[in-house]
Design a protein around this motif. Structure first.
Motif, short mmCIF file in Angstrom:
data_model
loop_
_atom_site.label_atom_id
_atom_site.label_comp_id
_atom_site.label_asym_id
_atom_site.label_seq_id
_atom_site.Cartn_x
_atom_site.Cartn_y
_atom_site.Cartn_z
N PRO A 30 25.58 21.25 2.33
CA PRO A 30 24.72 21.18 1.43
C PRO A 30 23.73 19.89 1.64
O PRO A 30 22.81 19.55 1.20
CB PRO A 30 24.95 21.10 0.06
CG PRO A 30 26.41 21.73 0.18
CD PRO A 30 26.88 21.38 1.55
N LEU A 31 24.58 18.74 2.22
CA LEU A 31 23.61 17.73 2.64
C LEU A 31 23.01 17.47 4.08
O LEU A 31 22.75 16.17 4.32
CB LEU A 31 24.81 16.41 2.28
CG LEU A 31 25.28 16.26 1.16
CD1 LEU A 31 26.58 15.30 0.83
CD2 LEU A 31 24.12 15.43 0.03
N ARG A 32 22.98 18.36 4.71
CA ARG A 32 22.55 18.35 5.87
C ARG A 32 21.02 17.83 5.77
O ARG A 32 20.22 18.39 4.87
CB ARG A 32 22.12 19.78 6.79
CG ARG A 32 23.62 20.26 7.12
CD ARG A 32 24.05 20.21 8.41
NE ARG A 32 25.18 20.82 8.73
CZ ARG A 32 25.44 22.05 9.02
NH1 ARG A 32 24.48 22.78 9.16
NH2 ARG A 32 26.54 22.57 9.29
N GLY A 33 20.43 16.63 6.52
CA GLY A 33 19.24 16.11 6.33
C GLY A 33 19.10 15.37 5.23
O GLY A 33 17.95 14.76 5.26
N ALA A 34 19.96 14.98 4.53
CA ALA A 34 20.03 13.97 3.50
C ALA A 34 20.25 12.59 4.12
O ALA A 34 20.72 12.49 5.32
CB ALA A 34 21.06 14.30 2.23
N PRO A 35 19.91 11.50 3.39
CA PRO A 35 20.17 10.14 4.12
C PRO A 35 21.63 10.17 4.16
O PRO A 35 22.50 10.46 3.75
CB PRO A 35 19.73 9.28 2.91
CG PRO A 35 18.94 9.87 1.88
CD PRO A 35 19.52 11.38 2.19
N GLU A 36 22.15 9.06 5.37
CA GLU A 36 23.41 9.11 5.82
C GLU A 36 24.32 8.72 4.59
O GLU A 36 25.39 8.99 4.61
CB GLU A 36 23.16 7.91 6.85
CG GLU A 36 22.61 8.40 8.13
CD GLU A 36 22.72 7.02 9.20
OE1 GLU A 36 23.02 6.09 8.84
OE2 GLU A 36 22.26 7.28 10.33
N VAL A 37 23.49 7.72 3.94
CA VAL A 37 24.42 7.03 2.89
C VAL A 37 25.12 8.13 1.91
O VAL A 37 26.07 8.11 1.43
CB VAL A 37 23.68 6.26 1.90
CG1 VAL A 37 24.20 5.80 0.69
CG2 VAL A 37 23.67 4.98 2.86
N ASN A 38 24.29 9.38 1.70
CA ASN A 38 24.85 10.43 0.81
C ASN A 38 26.02 10.98 1.33
O ASN A 38 26.98 11.35 0.49
CB ASN A 38 23.70 11.41 0.62
CG ASN A 38 22.35 10.80 -0.44
OD1 ASN A 38 22.42 9.71 -0.51
ND2 ASN A 38 21.69 11.78 -0.71
N LEU A 39 26.16 11.40 2.60
CA LEU A 39 27.31 11.85 3.37
C LEU A 39 28.34 10.76 3.27
O LEU A 39 29.59 11.56 2.86
CB LEU A 39 26.92 11.90 4.79
CG LEU A 39 25.84 13.24 5.19
CD1 LEU A 39 25.35 13.05 6.68
CD2 LEU A 39 26.90 14.36 5.15
N LEU A 40 27.96 9.60 3.24
CA LEU A 40 29.17 8.52 3.19
C LEU A 40 29.91 8.58 1.80
O LEU A 40 31.12 8.71 1.63
CB LEU A 40 28.61 7.27 3.55
CG LEU A 40 29.31 6.11 3.58
CD1 LEU A 40 30.00 6.12 5.15
CD2 LEU A 40 28.54 4.78 3.28
N ILE A 41 28.82 8.61 0.96
CA ILE A 41 29.48 8.78 -0.57
C ILE A 41 30.19 9.92 -0.78
O ILE A 41 31.24 9.73 -1.52
CB ILE A 41 28.23 8.50 -1.59
CG1 ILE A 41 27.56 6.97 -1.13
CG2 ILE A 41 28.72 8.77 -2.79
CD1 ILE A 41 26.16 7.08 -1.69
N THR A 42 29.75 10.89 -0.36
CA THR A 42 30.30 12.22 -0.70
C THR A 42 31.59 12.15 -0.18
O THR A 42 32.78 12.71 -0.67
CB THR A 42 29.37 13.53 -0.14
OG1 THR A 42 28.16 13.43 -0.29
CG2 THR A 42 30.27 14.66 -0.39
#
Lengths: 324, 236, 298
Positions: free
Chosen positions: C88-100
């Motif tokens: 669901p986070l494709r295309g979201a800022p990198e940081v959001n992936l990291l936090i997830t």
């Protein structure tokens, strides 16, 4: 907010603090102080992670530096010879007053941030995040192994209790004030420029390295003070206290509240501190860990469905590669 | 039926409107050239056609079917091959691997024949067959990008500035090859800064200016237009 | 220092390096495509280890079956996490992936603590693996030999896969340039899912091997090796599969030699050494040993 607005806020807070100190029971007062510390941590991390393009995962390292410095410098003399026989003569005879010790803790944290920051802040994005996380691991490992200075994994106990509601909330308000002022200053504008486009900002003559370093060092100093307050509140510190756990907690508070928004940080820290606290009762009935899982799930949901956080600005940050 | 029908297409990045209602149509088997200054929206238009960016308004029809909002890989499977700006070769893959990826959707049985055919168009790639694509010269990389697109056996070829950064002789060679492959019935839409070169091979031309179609017509007519001569052909 | 001491250290370094390598592969593949530092990756290793410790009594008749089953469980879990948390986070800022990924890691760790308690569990082994084999004055534990061979075998298989199969080449193409790979007709969801599956599978393999090597596991044992494996991936050149193996061995050997050739009082500082090494690599040669130097890797 104008200057008189801040003054009003502080004046409004004073009766609350007096009431808390005099009228509240021990548990409530503790809760109130920890709430302040978490808000301060979140806001000070926001100064770096929200206002600049750095995403630090090393905030707890600076807390640890402040906590250990302040704890060592204020420890009663009677405990020193037995606990730290290897330390030099001056240490065995010198007890600093609490405010000075706090300040020195902040200085140590700032100094380390400066020395590490000079090379580290040349990195970007993920690499920088991992670099700050490496700093956290290094500080924790050093604290665990430098037995003569830190008593290793046993930690330091018998730290005098100096933190009270006035200290904690006074400094919390100061940190909030400084961060808001910085956000709205020319520094803050430069930060937004850097965050949106590093190269363009550099070509406009904004010295990105200096600005990033400034934010990083100031935020570390704040974390150092908070670490000191923490130590003088809980009386016992050990290396694992300032580790991934608290790092993750504060990052979660920051993201839930909204990167870049100071009021968001206050809200995020309050929610993520108070909700698990309320769940402690349930946890005591045997489902340990429930609150941690809840925080993590909440965080994932926020990141997916409201990526700018509860009170965050909705603006295009650097994006990961667009997929489909 | 036209190969490609774009109508009233609008596209913005952030607050900037790159395309402000562009309409164009491509006839089967023709070479169409898209002229215009930097920032006119040429690259954005190609990206919108191949699905790399999502337009905010308008319609795109490929062979009569609306492809608006489709992901790029699905548009590719219709028979569109897009050689992007800056060639987009995979530098860490060998020439052979780049060509194989070009035929990602092709049946594996046909692969050797298709690669062989692409290589006969560009014999120089044969000599570099197992080298990393990143080690090729600029001209060779452009040849590779073109060859890779042809391995897919497209029906519509989108080219974004194939002559960019190339020596004139190599640029001419590239255009000669484009002409050559077009003879097999392939439709081509090419974005080009080198208007003189492009108008020599093109059948039809569109001129884009700040996100809108300024003028269009058969290549021979466009060549004669005064504003085009001044702006893009360097004739004063 | 005697030659046999050196060789013994070398072998120890290769054994631990193999584990880092197996974990690093998945981190590197996923980072290469999605720019995601998957903090939860080490925890997949932990889950395979914990399940292995719990289930061994039932399956002790067939360690091989256990091994394959646990690797598959880890692989499928990785696939599920990609689907639920990361897609669901494709295309979201990198940081959001990291936090997830940090949040996922926390859920896995706490979840396992809730189910199995946080105390260490004994990881049963078989005689052939716990036995010490002597070669002259050098001794090698069976588990270490198995680890080494399995790692080399994985490296060979993966190299063959990414160089010789259409899917493998597509995976490298996606990792190099996602947009262009879509223009080739590749639906990136497939290589991404595959990268998660293979990476998590190998993390699961590492989890079982870890249990065989150290004899016990606990719900927190995966996190730090996961971080170190990321260091290994960076050293080798993040995004590169051969680089992950090279980086794993470089890190394992460096760590063992650091501990082995300095006074014993320094051994506690091994993580300081490992993460300082990360600093140095990031600052001096951020593209790593086998990585390609590219602006966008910044």
């Amino acid at each position: 907010m104008k200057a008189w607005g801040w003054l009003g806020l502080v004046i409004a807070f004073i009766p609350l603090l007096i009431w808390a100190e005099l009228g509240w029971n021990g548990y409530l007062l503790q809760l109130f102080m920890f709430l302040g510390l978490y808000i301060a941590l979140t806001v000070s991390l926001n100064l770096v992670n929200g206002l600049t393009d750095i995403f630090s995962l090393g905030h707890a390292a600076f807390m640890a530096l402040g906590a250990y410095t302040s704890a060592l410098l204020t420890l009663p003399l009677s405990r020193r010879a037995t606990a730290f026989p290897a330390l030099p003569e001056w240490f065995q005879t010198l007890v600093l007053p609490f405010p000075l010790a706090l300040l020195l803790g902040a200085l140590v944290a700032a100094l380390v941030a400066y020395i590490i920051g000079l090379p580290l802040l040349r990195l970007k994005g993920h690499y920088l995040s991992v670099g700050t996380l490496a700093l956290l691991v290094i500080v924790e490992t050093l604290a665990t192994n430098m037995d003569f200075l830190t008593r290793g994994p046993r930690g330091i106990s018998g730290i005098p209790v100096y933190s009270n509601a006035y200290w904690v909330w006074g400094i919390t308000l100061l940190i909030i004030y400084l961060t808001v002022r910085l956000k709205n200053s020319s520094f803050g504008l430069a930060f937004s420029a850097i965050r949106l486009d590093d190269i363009a900002a550099a070509s406009l003559g904004i010295r990105t390295v200096r600005y990033r370093l400034f934010a990083f060092v100031l935020s570390a100093a704040m974390a150092g003070v908070i670490g000191g307050l923490w130590a003088h509140l809980v009386r016992v510190i050990s290396p694992h206290v300032f580790s991934y756990g608290i790092t993750f907690q504060v990052v979660a508070m920051l993201v839930v509240g909204g990167l870049g928004s100071v009021s968001g940080s206050v809200l995020g820290a309050s929610l993520l501190f108070l909700i698990p606290e309320a769940l402690r009762y349930v946890e005591r009935q045997g489902s340990f860990g429930l609150s941690q899982i809840l925080v993590a799930v909440l965080l994932i949901l926020i990141v997916i469905f409201r990526p700018q956080g509860l009170l965050g600005r909705n603006q295009a940050r650097r994006r990961a590669k667009e997929v489909v | 039926m036209s190969v490609l029908e774009v109508s009233e297409l609008e596209l913005s990045y952030g607050g900037i409107r790159a395309l402000k209602g562009v309409s164009l149509s491509l006839e089967e088997g023709q070479i169409t050239v898209l002229l215009g200054a930097n920032g006119a929206g040429k690259t954005s238009l190609l990206k919108a056609i191949s699905g790399l960016v999502k337009p905010s308004k308008g319609e795109i029809k490929l062979w009569g079917e609306s492809s608006l909002g489709w992901p790029a890989y699905r548009i590719t499977s219709l028979g569109v091959a897009h050689v992007p700006e800056g060639r987009g070769i995979f530098a860490g893959l060998s020439v052979r691997e780049n060509l194989q990826i070009g035929g990602f959707l092709a049946p594996s049985k046909e692969m050797p024949a298709r690669i062989e055919q692409a290589l006969t168009l560009f014999p120089r790639l044969k000599e570099r067959y197992s080298q990393l694509a990143g080690s090729l010269s600029g001209g060779e990389q452009q040849m590779l990008a073109l060859a890779r697109a042809l391995v897919a056996r497209p029906r519509l070829l989108l080219l974004d500035e194939p002559s960019l950064g190339l020596a004139p002789i190599i640029a001419q060679e590239i255009f000669r090859t484009i002409r050559q492959v077009h003879q097999t019935g392939l439709s081509v839409l090419v974005v080009e800064q080198n208007a003189r070169l492009a108008l020599q091979v093109a059948d039809y031309a569109y001129v884009l200016k700040t996100g809108e179609v300024e003028t269009h017509g058969p290549a021979s007519e466009i060549r004669g237009l005064e504003q085009v001569s001044k702006a893009y052909l360097g004739v004063t | 220092m005697s030659a046999s001491y050196f060789i013994q250290q070398l072998i120890n370094g290769l054994a631990i390096g193999s584990l880092y390598a197996l974990v690093a592969v998945g981190l590197s593949m996923v980072y290469g495509i999605l720019r995601l530092i998957n903090f939860a990756h080490g925890d997949l290793m932990m889950i395979a280890g914990m399940l292995g410790a719990t289930l061994f009594l039932w399956l002790s008749k067939s360690p091989l079956f256990l091994f394959v089953a646990l690797a598959l469980v880890a692989g499928l879990l990785g696939l599920a996490l990609e689907r639920i948390a990361y897609r669901p986070l494709r295309g979201a800022p990198e940081v959001n992936l990291l936090i997830t990924s940090f949040a996922v890691s926390s859920i896995l760790q706490v979840g396992m603590q809730m189910i199995f308690s946080s105390s260490p569990r004994r990881f049963e082994t078989v005689a052939a693996l716990s036995k010490l084999y002597s070669f002259g004055s050098v001794q090698i534990r069976g588990a270490d030999m198995a680890t080494f061979f399995i790692t080399i075998l994985s490296a060979l298989l993966l190299t063959w896969f990414t160089r010789r199969t259409r899917t493998g080449i597509a995976m490298r193409a996606v990792s190099e340039n996602l947009d262009t790979s879509m223009l080739m007709g590749i639906n990136p969801s497939r290589p991404i899912a595959l990268a998660f599956f293979i990476g998590s599978l190998l993390a699961g393999v590492a989890g079982v091997l870890w249990g065989w090597k150290y004899g016990q596991v606990d719900p927190l044992f995966g996190f730090l090796p996961g971080l170190k494996a990321f260091v290994a991936a960076v050293i080798g050149g993040i995004g590169s599969i051969p680089g992950a193996f090279v980086g794993g061995y470089v890190l394992g050997l460096a760590e063992v030699f650091f501990v082995g050739f300095l006074p014993p009082s320094f051994s506690g500082y091994r993580d300081v050494f490992v993460f300082s090494l990360l600093f140095i690599v990031l600052l001096v040669k951020p593209q790593g040993i086998l990585g390609q130097s590219k602006g966008r890797r910044a």
